[in-house]
Motif scaffolding. Sequence first.
Motif, short mmCIF file in Angstrom:
data_model
loop_
_atom_site.label_atom_id
_atom_site.label_comp_id
_atom_site.label_asym_id
_atom_site.label_seq_id
_atom_site.Cartn_x
_atom_site.Cartn_y
_atom_site.Cartn_z
N GLN A 1 1.03 -1.17 -0.08
CA GLN A 1 0.07 -0.09 -0.02
C GLN A 1 0.91 1.38 0.16
O GLN A 1 0.57 2.18 -0.74
CB GLN A 1 -0.75 0.12 1.23
CG GLN A 1 -2.24 -0.70 1.13
CD GLN A 1 -3.01 -0.88 2.42
OE1 GLN A 1 -2.99 -1.82 3.15
NE2 GLN A 1 -3.79 0.23 2.51
N VAL A 2 2.03 1.30 0.87
CA VAL A 2 2.97 2.40 0.68
C VAL A 2 3.34 2.66 -0.43
O VAL A 2 3.39 3.74 -1.03
CB VAL A 2 3.72 2.03 1.92
CG1 VAL A 2 4.99 3.33 1.95
CG2 VAL A 2 3.20 2.07 3.33
N VAL A 3 3.97 1.44 -1.07
CA VAL A 3 4.76 1.96 -2.13
C VAL A 3 3.94 2.20 -3.30
O VAL A 3 4.17 3.25 -4.11
CB VAL A 3 5.60 0.51 -2.70
CG1 VAL A 3 6.30 0.73 -3.89
CG2 VAL A 3 6.62 0.11 -1.34
N ALA A 4 2.65 1.61 -3.54
CA ALA A 4 1.63 1.82 -4.66
C ALA A 4 1.23 3.08 -4.46
O ALA A 4 1.11 4.14 -5.50
CB ALA A 4 0.58 1.03 -4.64
N SER A 5 0.83 3.63 -3.31
CA SER A 5 0.42 5.05 -3.17
C SER A 5 1.35 6.03 -3.40
O SER A 5 1.22 7.05 -4.22
CB SER A 5 0.16 5.35 -1.48
OG SER A 5 -0.95 4.51 -1.21
N ARG A 6 2.54 5.85 -3.04
CA ARG A 6 3.86 6.88 -3.49
C ARG A 6 3.83 6.79 -5.13
O ARG A 6 4.17 7.90 -5.75
CB ARG A 6 5.15 6.32 -2.91
CG ARG A 6 5.43 6.74 -1.63
CD ARG A 6 5.83 8.15 -1.28
NE ARG A 6 6.70 8.90 -2.07
CZ ARG A 6 7.92 8.98 -1.40
NH1 ARG A 6 8.24 8.67 -0.55
NH2 ARG A 6 8.89 9.55 -2.23
N LEU A 7 4.01 5.34 -5.82
CA LEU A 7 4.24 5.65 -7.16
C LEU A 7 3.01 5.71 -8.08
O LEU A 7 3.18 5.65 -9.22
CB LEU A 7 5.00 4.17 -7.33
CG LEU A 7 6.33 4.10 -6.66
CD1 LEU A 7 7.10 2.86 -6.99
CD2 LEU A 7 7.21 5.34 -6.89
#
Length: 793
Positions: free
Chosen positions: A521-527
């Motif tokens: 969730q963190v990575v997808a949200s950032r990218l």
Amino acid sequence: MGASDFSQLPHIGESLKRKEDYRFLTGAGQYTDDIILPNMHHAVFVRSPHAHANIRKVDKSAALKAPGVIGVLDGNDVAADKVAGLPCGWLITDTAGQPMKEPPHPILAFGKVRYVGDHVAMVVADTLENAKNAAELVDVDYDPLPAVVDVRDAMKQGAPSLHEAAADNHCYKWAIGDKGQVDAAFSGAAHVTKIDLINNRLAPNPMEPRAAIASYNRAGDDYTLYVANQNPHVERLLMTAFVLGLPEHKVRVIAPDVGGGFGAKIFLYAEDVCLTWASKKLNCAIKWTCDRSEAFLSDAHGRDHVTHAELALDKDGRFLAFRVHTDANLGAYLSTFSTAVPTILYATLLAGQYKTPQIYVEVDAWFTNTSPVDAYRGAGRPEATYLLERIVTRAAWETGLSQDEIRRRNFITEFPYQTPVALQYDTGDFPACMQKANELAEMSSFEQRKAASKAKGLLRGVGYSSYIEACGLAPSNVAGALGARAGLFECGEVRVHPTGSVTVFTGSHSHGQGHETTFAQVVASRLGLDPSQVDIVHGDTGRVPFGMGTYGSRSISVGGAAIMRALDKIEAKAKKIAAHLMETGDADVEFANGEFTVKGTDKKVTFGQVALTAYVPHNYPLDKLEPGLNETAFYDPTNFTYPAGTHICEVEVDPNTGVVRIDRFTAVDDFGTIINPMIVEGQVHGGLTQGIGQALLENCVYDRETGQLVTGSFMDYAMPRADDVPDFRLGHVTTPCTTNPLGTKGCGEAGAIGSPPAVINAVLDALAPLGVKDLDMPASPSRVWTAIQAAKA
Ligand code: MCN
């Protein structure tokens, strides 16, 4: 990116279903015991039946002749091969300026056994049955010695002595705070509340027992160790550098799916080392899977404190000073983190949520003939919270204040707040947690419920607990200043593939916490990606660059922060590639929602286009920009995170039987920014259930004469079941953490920390009309009933 911008990103705060659950629910998870290697043999450990004995002789001859047996190893073999003992402590100096005593902890007992379950020999055979049968044939000639299992007995003059290096069983003395100032504050107090209590010893009982398979590869002169473990890199580092003396890169440690750990799988255990050592010696792969009885004996236990404390108050119920003496039971040997638990992780938490100006805590740690004691969910912080919240509630009763009023009167309300015991809290809103908890618990109608219980012949009571804990272990600067040998940073690598999907390699390890979902969730949200485009790899020293693992509710705040740093680097490089594609300067490029745009224009390229260009460079300025989009970052926090909250428990007690039933349990917690509310709720449910288990059911009991573990199976050690806990009422207050880029505070242990004192305070509140003033955990029916009878008498 700052924490407030981060919290606004898509998928942050979304209750996404757990990505990992498909494989778990369809039976496709792969745990250590599921793995079968070529030429794999099986190990069984011969364990001591005595709590304390000299070993006269180990006769292996019959076992060596038994069918299928390829090796029987004991302490003499360990000594002959010069295998060192287990490394033993995260803390080196005691407060008297003396080094703490670090007696040797051999991987197979040499000359003496020191607790029931101590490992004496390892039998390796072609099948598990053959190994078990042969283990029965190992003839150990013991000379039994008197044993000591209770810390109060261990400190007595003339008590049986476990180690030459600590003849009086004393390991260290550690203190924090200004004793002189505390004593002075006590002399001016209007009221002093005193308490003596025991924090009961617990067995961690993860659903999957410990298991390991070691194999040696002659071609490369290297090893692979599959192990149910929470921190494979640390396991490898400790085993190679301190015990086996191997080059670190020659050992690959893989922690595959792990079925729970609760702290018990972060230590370097003797069995893991024995298997790795023997895999070369016997030239085969060797598997060992602990059975449940063996786990009760040989997993490191938790808690086991005996404490006396005093709280000084002024005439208005404001705290002036807190004075604590704790005796901590370390068990027979020092386990990996054991020295940090009753010190750094306990004493520093004794300010709690309160503005107590002076605090002095002194800890004496002792060896006994019991299983080593180390971290178990909360590790030191439940012990601190239990003590503080019990004495605060007792002070309320003694001064005529309500349980919430005494807390409100003393709450810290200004941040940052420097406690007298080393920690600096960055944020929190303790009154808001209390208010919300009172509302959710419907405290305004408590008296009606109490009357209704009375009409049924039952006693109703309410208990409060306002806890704070330090998570995100462990900032090097803070831990180092307190005497720890090392800080605990974390590492994350983000690998963007040419098609724009992403693999993240993290040093955190998920064994039930749902990292494959929340980290995605963190990575997808950032990218600007969908979480399904992000895979998380963890638990393999051969794939993840480095890691310190998962414990101390550190993963999202430290491991997640390391990934955020790597993402910063990814974004910076991707912007350069985007600038090249859009023929503009780097500084003009902005990135949001997966798109790079040129400020003030409608020019844009997608993250996918940039990813492809990174690997398929077109007219690429190779003199200025390397191909590829793959970044690694390390993150060492500057401070702990400080989750906090108020828990309110309401119980009904049957005075005729002593049975306690929890009628409602309310927990309002502040975990800062929440990534996945469903996962956080699950973590809180699990923690509360374990805390309720400690308060009402669980207890490791050693026979004081023989040193036998009386509670060595689920017949005698009561775990909480679904019908022991109510539907929890949960609420949140959010004050984002200011020292990590996500604003998160750890949630993995909070439930187990806040709940035990709330339960016991509630039971004591219910029993107050009968004159019962004190009760130790677990508040089992027999203990409650006995306390009622004693009060009547
Ligand atoms: N999370 C979140 N928002 C927050 C805080 C956390 O969404 N503000 C999410 C995290 O992303 C992660 C989970 O909640 O998916 C727990 O995060 P965290 O609090 O960082 O704790 P860790 O992941 O480091 O887990 C360790 C913690 C500890 S110390 C023990 S003990 C424990 C626990 O987790 N052991 C467990 N929970 C457990 N749960 C299971 N199922 N099994 C164990 O052995």
